[in-house]
Design a protein around this motif. Structure first.
Motif, PDB file in Angstrom:
ATOM      1  N   ILE A 101       0.802  -0.982   0.021  1.00  0.00           N
ATOM      2  CA  ILE A 101       0.103  -0.071  -0.218  1.00  0.00           C
ATOM      3  C   ILE A 101       0.868   1.152   0.188  1.00  0.00           C
ATOM      4  O   ILE A 101       0.360   2.276  -0.687  1.00  0.00           O
ATOM      5  N   GLU A 102       2.364   1.372   0.547  1.00  0.00           N
ATOM      6  CA  GLU A 102       2.693   2.297   0.947  1.00  0.00           C
ATOM      7  C   GLU A 102       3.613   2.502  -0.389  1.00  0.00           C
ATOM      8  O   GLU A 102       3.759   3.996  -1.022  1.00  0.00           O
ATOM      9  N   ALA A 103       3.834   2.036  -1.285  1.00  0.00           N
ATOM     10  CA  ALA A 103       4.526   2.015  -2.595  1.00  0.00           C
ATOM     11  C   ALA A 103       3.441   1.692  -3.686  1.00  0.00           C
ATOM     12  O   ALA A 103       3.736   1.672  -4.934  1.00  0.00           O
ATOM     13  N   MET A 104       2.205   1.880  -3.144  1.00  0.00           N
ATOM     14  CA  MET A 104       0.823   2.271  -4.313  1.00  0.00           C
ATOM     15  C   MET A 104       0.632   3.206  -4.701  1.00  0.00           C
ATOM     16  O   MET A 104       0.950   4.632  -4.640  1.00  0.00           O
ATOM     17  N   THR A 105       0.901   3.676  -5.953  1.00  0.00           N
ATOM     18  CA  THR A 105       0.849   4.745  -7.003  1.00  0.00           C
ATOM     19  C   THR A 105      -0.786   5.191  -7.767  1.00  0.00           C
ATOM     20  O   THR A 105      -1.244   3.661  -7.734  1.00  0.00           O
ATOM     21  N   ALA A 106      -1.334   6.730  -8.101  1.00  0.00           N
ATOM     22  CA  ALA A 106      -2.269   6.832  -8.445  1.00  0.00           C
ATOM     23  C   ALA A 106      -2.373   6.331  -9.599  1.00  0.00           C
ATOM     24  O   ALA A 106      -1.286   6.504 -10.369  1.00  0.00           O
ATOM     25  N   PRO A 107      -4.072   6.417  -9.951  1.00  0.00           N
ATOM     26  CA  PRO A 107      -3.933   6.335 -11.558  1.00  0.00           C
ATOM     27  C   PRO A 107      -3.551   7.457 -11.803  1.00  0.00           C
ATOM     28  O   PRO A 107      -3.851   8.848 -10.847  1.00  0.00           O
ATOM     29  N   ARG A 108      -3.917   7.989 -13.039  1.00  0.00           N
ATOM     30  CA  ARG A 108      -3.300   9.267 -14.050  1.00  0.00           C
ATOM     31  C   ARG A 108      -4.288   8.952 -14.393  1.00  0.00           C
ATOM     32  O   ARG A 108      -4.548   8.382 -15.769  1.00  0.00           O
ATOM     33  N   THR A 109      -5.425   9.804 -14.684  1.00  0.00           N
ATOM     34  CA  THR A 109      -6.994   9.306 -15.576  1.00  0.00           C
ATOM     35  C   THR A 109      -7.563  10.852 -15.538  1.00  0.00           C
ATOM     36  O   THR A 109      -6.527  12.162 -15.303  1.00  0.00           O
ATOM     37  N   GLU A 128      -1.292  10.695  -4.924  1.00  0.00           N
ATOM     38  CA  GLU A 128      -0.706   9.732  -4.195  1.00  0.00           C
ATOM     39  C   GLU A 128      -1.655   9.183  -2.535  1.00  0.00           C
ATOM     40  O   GLU A 128      -1.131   8.019  -2.962  1.00  0.00           O
ATOM     41  N   GLU A 129      -0.816  10.319  -2.468  1.00  0.00           N
ATOM     42  CA  GLU A 129      -0.823   9.876  -0.946  1.00  0.00           C
ATOM     43  C   GLU A 129      -2.707   9.842  -0.341  1.00  0.00           C
ATOM     44  O   GLU A 129      -3.531   8.414   0.525  1.00  0.00           O
ATOM     45  N   ARG A 130      -3.484  10.114  -1.132  1.00  0.00           N
ATOM     46  CA  ARG A 130      -5.049  10.195  -0.908  1.00  0.00           C
ATOM     47  C   ARG A 130      -5.545   8.361  -0.841  1.00  0.00           C
ATOM     48  O   ARG A 130      -6.184   8.159  -0.248  1.00  0.00           O
ATOM     49  N   TRP A 131      -4.880   8.068  -2.387  1.00  0.00           N
ATOM     50  CA  TRP A 131      -5.091   6.882  -2.429  1.00  0.00           C
ATOM     51  C   TRP A 131      -4.711   5.808  -1.550  1.00  0.00           C
ATOM     52  O   TRP A 131      -5.367   4.597  -1.599  1.00  0.00           O
ATOM     53  N   ARG A 132      -4.108   6.188  -1.016  1.00  0.00           N
ATOM     54  CA  ARG A 132      -3.111   5.488  -0.579  1.00  0.00           C
ATOM     55  C   ARG A 132      -3.272   5.491   1.374  1.00  0.00           C
ATOM     56  O   ARG A 132      -3.580   4.267   2.237  1.00  0.00           O
ATOM     57  N   VAL A 133      -4.444   6.395   1.649  1.00  0.00           N
ATOM     58  CA  VAL A 133      -5.451   6.663   2.498  1.00  0.00           C
ATOM     59  C   VAL A 133      -6.300   5.306   2.208  1.00  0.00           C
ATOM     60  O   VAL A 133      -7.083   4.856   3.225  1.00  0.00           O
ATOM     61  N   ARG A 134      -6.929   5.635   1.652  1.00  0.00           N
ATOM     62  CA  ARG A 134      -7.880   4.818   0.677  1.00  0.00           C
ATOM     63  C   ARG A 134      -7.892   3.665   0.992  1.00  0.00           C
ATOM     64  O   ARG A 134      -8.509   2.231   1.487  1.00  0.00           O
ATOM     65  N   GLY A 135      -6.561   3.446   0.678  1.00  0.00           N
ATOM     66  CA  GLY A 135      -6.010   1.571   0.401  1.00  0.00           C
ATOM     67  C   GLY A 135      -5.268   0.842   1.679  1.00  0.00           C
ATOM     68  O   GLY A 135      -6.586  -0.430   2.545  1.00  0.00           O
ATOM     69  N   ARG A 136      -5.166   1.570   2.744  1.00  0.00           N
ATOM     70  CA  ARG A 136      -4.843   1.313   4.028  1.00  0.00           C
ATOM     71  C   ARG A 136      -6.597   1.008   4.845  1.00  0.00           C
ATOM     72  O   ARG A 136      -6.489   0.217   5.849  1.00  0.00           O
ATOM     73  N   GLU A 137      -7.548   2.195   4.380  1.00  0.00           N
ATOM     74  CA  GLU A 137      -8.769   2.197   5.153  1.00  0.00           C
ATOM     75  C   GLU A 137      -9.267   0.735   4.330  1.00  0.00           C
ATOM     76  O   GLU A 137      -9.688   0.147   5.538  1.00  0.00           O
ATOM     77  N   LEU A 138      -9.151   0.194   3.422  1.00  0.00           N
ATOM     78  CA  LEU A 138      -9.788  -0.836   2.665  1.00  0.00           C
ATOM     79  C   LEU A 138      -9.131  -1.996   3.305  1.00  0.00           C
ATOM     80  O   LEU A 138      -9.898  -2.847   3.552  1.00  0.00           O
ATOM     81  N   LEU A 139      -8.207  -2.318   3.225  1.00  0.00           N
ATOM     82  CA  LEU A 139      -7.350  -3.149   3.803  1.00  0.00           C
ATOM     83  C   LEU A 139      -7.737  -3.868   5.613  1.00  0.00           C
ATOM     84  O   LEU A 139      -7.765  -4.538   6.235  1.00  0.00           O
ATOM     85  N   ALA A 140      -7.751  -2.471   6.134  1.00  0.00           N
ATOM     86  CA  ALA A 140      -8.064  -2.428   7.396  1.00  0.00           C
ATOM     87  C   ALA A 140      -9.639  -3.248   7.298  1.00  0.00           C
ATOM     88  O   ALA A 140     -10.032  -3.974   8.798  1.00  0.00           O
ATOM     89  N   THR A 141     -10.095  -2.682   6.737  1.00  0.00           N
ATOM     90  CA  THR A 141     -11.770  -3.177   7.408  1.00  0.00           C
ATOM     91  C   THR A 141     -11.654  -4.827   6.418  1.00  0.00           C
ATOM     92  O   THR A 141     -12.940  -5.486   7.551  1.00  0.00           O
ATOM     93  N   LEU A 142     -11.389  -5.144   6.328  1.00  0.00           N
ATOM     94  CA  LEU A 142     -11.112  -6.790   5.605  1.00  0.00           C
ATOM     95  C   LEU A 142     -10.075  -7.411   6.421  1.00  0.00           C
ATOM     96  O   LEU A 142     -10.722  -8.512   6.952  1.00  0.00           O
TER      97      LEU A 142
END
Length: 211
Positions: A101-109, A128-142
Protein backbone atom coordinates in the motif's frame (compact mmCIF):
# COMPACT_ATOMS: atom_id res chain seq x y z
CA UNK A 1 -18.13 -12.98 -18.59
CA UNK A 2 -17.39 -9.35 -19.46
CA UNK A 3 -14.13 -9.08 -21.40
CA UNK A 4 -11.81 -6.14 -21.92
CA UNK A 5 -9.54 -5.62 -24.90
CA UNK A 6 -6.13 -4.50 -23.69
CA UNK A 7 -3.18 -4.38 -26.07
CA UNK A 8 0.42 -5.19 -25.24
CA UNK A 9 1.16 -1.48 -25.60
CA UNK A 10 -1.54 -0.73 -23.00
CA UNK A 11 0.14 -3.11 -20.58
CA UNK A 12 3.56 -1.57 -21.13
CA UNK A 13 2.25 1.97 -20.68
CA UNK A 14 0.57 1.03 -17.39
CA UNK A 15 3.47 -1.01 -16.06
CA UNK A 16 1.32 -4.14 -16.09
CA UNK A 17 2.14 -7.63 -17.30
CA UNK A 18 0.06 -10.35 -18.89
CA UNK A 19 0.14 -12.10 -15.51
CA UNK A 20 -1.84 -9.23 -13.97
CA UNK A 21 -4.69 -9.72 -16.42
CA UNK A 22 -4.43 -13.51 -16.25
CA UNK A 23 -4.91 -13.44 -12.48
CA UNK A 24 -8.11 -11.46 -12.94
CA UNK A 25 -9.29 -13.93 -15.60
CA UNK A 26 -8.64 -16.92 -13.34
CA UNK A 27 -10.36 -15.25 -10.39
CA UNK A 28 -13.37 -14.38 -12.55
CA UNK A 29 -13.54 -17.97 -13.79
CA UNK A 30 -13.47 -19.23 -10.20
CA UNK A 31 -16.31 -16.92 -9.23
CA UNK A 32 -18.34 -17.91 -12.28
CA UNK A 33 -17.98 -21.56 -11.33
CA UNK A 34 -18.71 -20.85 -7.66
CA UNK A 35 -21.89 -18.98 -8.59
CA UNK A 36 -22.94 -22.04 -10.61
CA UNK A 37 -22.14 -24.45 -7.78
CA UNK A 38 -19.30 -26.14 -9.67
CA UNK A 39 -16.85 -26.53 -6.80
CA UNK A 40 -14.57 -28.88 -8.73
CA UNK A 41 -13.95 -26.14 -11.28
CA UNK A 42 -13.63 -23.55 -8.50
CA UNK A 43 -10.77 -25.51 -6.97
CA UNK A 44 -8.79 -25.78 -10.19
CA UNK A 45 -9.17 -22.08 -11.02
CA UNK A 46 -8.26 -20.97 -7.49
CA UNK A 47 -5.21 -23.24 -7.51
CA UNK A 48 -4.11 -21.86 -10.89
CA UNK A 49 -4.50 -18.28 -9.64
CA UNK A 50 -2.41 -19.11 -6.58
CA UNK A 51 0.35 -20.69 -8.66
CA UNK A 52 0.46 -17.60 -10.85
CA UNK A 53 0.46 -15.22 -7.87
CA UNK A 54 3.31 -17.10 -6.21
CA UNK A 55 5.35 -17.08 -9.40
CA UNK A 56 4.67 -13.54 -10.62
CA UNK A 57 3.66 -11.26 -7.73
CA UNK A 58 5.59 -9.80 -4.82
CA UNK A 59 5.20 -11.42 -1.41
CA UNK A 60 3.26 -8.37 -0.16
CA UNK A 61 0.86 -8.19 -3.11
CA UNK A 62 -2.77 -8.29 -1.91
CA UNK A 63 -3.69 -10.58 -4.80
CA UNK A 64 -1.35 -13.22 -3.39
CA UNK A 65 -3.02 -12.82 0.01
CA UNK A 66 -6.44 -13.20 -1.63
CA UNK A 67 -5.30 -16.30 -3.52
CA UNK A 68 -3.98 -17.90 -0.33
CA UNK A 69 -7.24 -17.13 1.48
CA UNK A 70 -9.26 -18.58 -1.39
CA UNK A 71 -7.09 -21.70 -1.43
CA UNK A 72 -7.49 -22.16 2.33
CA UNK A 73 -11.25 -21.86 1.93
CA UNK A 74 -11.54 -24.41 -0.88
CA UNK A 75 -9.24 -26.88 0.90
CA UNK A 76 -11.29 -26.56 4.10
CA UNK A 77 -14.54 -26.90 2.15
CA UNK A 78 -13.31 -30.06 0.45
CA UNK A 79 -12.23 -31.48 3.81
CA UNK A 80 -8.62 -31.93 2.76
CA UNK A 81 -5.70 -31.45 5.11
CA UNK A 82 -3.49 -28.40 5.08
CA UNK A 83 -6.14 -25.70 5.33
CA UNK A 84 -4.72 -24.27 8.57
CA UNK A 85 -1.21 -24.09 7.13
CA UNK A 86 -2.47 -22.24 4.06
CA UNK A 87 -4.61 -20.00 6.27
CA UNK A 88 -1.54 -19.07 8.33
CA UNK A 89 0.31 -18.15 5.13
CA UNK A 90 -2.66 -16.02 4.08
CA UNK A 91 -2.64 -14.16 7.41
CA UNK A 92 1.05 -13.40 6.97
CA UNK A 93 0.45 -12.25 3.40
CA UNK A 94 -2.34 -9.86 4.42
CA UNK A 95 -0.11 -8.46 7.18
CA UNK A 96 2.63 -7.80 4.63
CA UNK A 97 0.31 -5.80 2.38
CA UNK A 98 1.03 -2.59 4.31
CA UNK A 99 4.29 -2.25 2.40
CA UNK A 100 2.50 -2.71 -0.91
CA UNK A 101 0.00 0.00 0.00
CA UNK A 102 2.81 2.43 0.86
CA UNK A 103 4.34 1.90 -2.58
CA UNK A 104 1.00 2.11 -4.39
CA UNK A 105 0.78 4.74 -7.11
CA UNK A 106 -2.40 6.54 -8.08
CA UNK A 107 -3.82 6.23 -11.59
CA UNK A 108 -3.38 9.06 -14.04
CA UNK A 109 -6.96 9.56 -15.11
CA UNK A 110 -8.11 11.79 -17.91
CA UNK A 111 -10.43 14.61 -16.86
CA UNK A 112 -12.52 16.96 -18.92
CA UNK A 113 -11.28 19.98 -16.98
CA UNK A 114 -7.82 21.34 -17.74
CA UNK A 115 -7.91 22.92 -14.29
CA UNK A 116 -8.15 19.51 -12.64
CA UNK A 117 -5.34 18.18 -14.81
CA UNK A 118 -3.06 21.05 -13.79
CA UNK A 119 -3.96 20.66 -10.12
CA UNK A 120 -3.24 16.94 -10.27
CA UNK A 121 0.20 17.57 -11.78
CA UNK A 122 1.01 20.28 -9.24
CA UNK A 123 -0.11 18.23 -6.24
CA UNK A 124 0.77 14.72 -7.39
CA UNK A 125 2.29 13.60 -4.03
CA UNK A 126 -0.83 14.64 -2.11
CA UNK A 127 -3.04 13.04 -4.76
CA UNK A 128 -1.16 9.73 -4.46
CA UNK A 129 -1.24 9.85 -0.65
CA UNK A 130 -5.01 10.22 -0.76
CA UNK A 131 -5.21 6.93 -2.66
CA UNK A 132 -2.91 5.27 -0.15
CA UNK A 133 -5.14 6.42 2.70
CA UNK A 134 -8.10 4.81 0.98
CA UNK A 135 -6.07 1.66 0.46
CA UNK A 136 -5.14 1.50 4.15
CA UNK A 137 -8.78 1.92 5.13
CA UNK A 138 -9.87 -0.84 2.77
CA UNK A 139 -7.18 -3.19 4.03
CA UNK A 140 -8.05 -2.46 7.67
CA UNK A 141 -11.72 -3.20 7.00
CA UNK A 142 -10.86 -6.49 5.37
CA UNK A 143 -8.64 -7.56 8.26
CA UNK A 144 -11.46 -6.87 10.70
CA UNK A 145 -13.81 -9.06 8.69
CA UNK A 146 -11.47 -12.03 8.29
CA UNK A 147 -9.80 -12.72 11.62
CA UNK A 148 -6.68 -14.81 12.06
CA UNK A 149 -8.24 -17.18 14.60
CA UNK A 150 -11.26 -18.35 12.61
CA UNK A 151 -11.39 -21.09 9.95
CA UNK A 152 -12.33 -20.09 6.42
CA UNK A 153 -15.04 -21.36 4.10
CA UNK A 154 -16.18 -20.46 0.61
CA UNK A 155 -18.76 -17.74 0.17
CA UNK A 156 -22.22 -18.83 -0.99
CA UNK A 157 -23.04 -19.04 -4.72
CA UNK A 158 -25.38 -16.06 -4.44
CA UNK A 159 -22.63 -13.95 -2.89
CA UNK A 160 -20.20 -15.09 -5.58
CA UNK A 161 -22.60 -13.98 -8.30
CA UNK A 162 -23.12 -10.64 -6.57
CA UNK A 163 -19.40 -10.01 -6.15
CA UNK A 164 -18.63 -10.96 -9.75
CA UNK A 165 -21.30 -8.58 -11.02
CA UNK A 166 -19.94 -5.83 -8.77
CA UNK A 167 -16.41 -6.41 -10.07
CA UNK A 168 -17.56 -6.07 -13.67
CA UNK A 169 -19.54 -2.97 -12.74
CA UNK A 170 -17.06 -1.17 -10.48
CA UNK A 171 -13.56 -2.19 -11.56
CA UNK A 172 -11.45 0.83 -12.54
CA UNK A 173 -11.29 1.52 -16.25
CA UNK A 174 -7.53 2.05 -16.02
CA UNK A 175 -4.79 -0.50 -15.37
CA UNK A 176 -3.56 0.72 -12.00
CA UNK A 177 -2.55 -0.27 -8.49
CA UNK A 178 -6.01 0.60 -7.09
CA UNK A 179 -7.48 -1.85 -9.61
CA UNK A 180 -5.15 -4.58 -8.31
CA UNK A 181 -6.28 -3.86 -4.75
CA UNK A 182 -9.95 -3.85 -5.68
CA UNK A 183 -9.54 -7.15 -7.51
CA UNK A 184 -7.99 -8.73 -4.41
CA UNK A 185 -10.84 -7.52 -2.21
CA UNK A 186 -13.87 -8.04 -4.43
CA UNK A 187 -12.67 -11.36 -5.87
CA UNK A 188 -12.12 -12.82 -2.41
CA UNK A 189 -14.05 -16.09 -2.22
CA UNK A 190 -13.23 -16.77 1.43
CA UNK A 191 -15.24 -15.93 4.53
CA UNK A 192 -15.08 -16.83 8.17
CA UNK A 193 -16.84 -20.13 8.71
CA UNK A 194 -20.31 -19.45 10.05
CA UNK A 195 -20.32 -15.80 8.99
CA UNK A 196 -23.11 -14.71 6.60
CA UNK A 197 -20.80 -12.55 4.52
CA UNK A 198 -17.00 -12.34 4.60
CA UNK A 199 -16.96 -8.62 3.87
CA UNK A 200 -20.15 -6.98 5.08
CA UNK A 201 -18.56 -3.54 5.27
CA UNK A 202 -16.13 -3.85 2.39
CA UNK A 203 -18.42 -2.53 -0.39
CA UNK A 204 -18.42 0.94 1.17
CA UNK A 205 -14.64 0.88 1.41
CA UNK A 206 -14.47 -0.24 -2.22
CA UNK A 207 -16.46 2.79 -3.26
CA UNK A 208 -13.90 4.98 -1.53
CA UNK A 209 -11.39 3.99 -4.21
CA UNK A 210 -13.61 5.57 -6.86
CA UNK A 211 -13.82 8.98 -5.21
Amino acid sequence: MVREDWTFQDLLAAGWSEADLEWERLAEAAFTALAAGKNDVVGSEIAAALRLARAEFAANDPRLAASLSNQAAIVATDGNGGAERIRAAAVQAWAACDGWIEAMTAPRTARSSMFHLRMERLHRPAYEERWRVRGRELLATLREEIHADAPLALIAPEEAASRLARWHRERPVTLSDPRKLMAAVILLAAREKGAPDAARHVPEAERQLHR
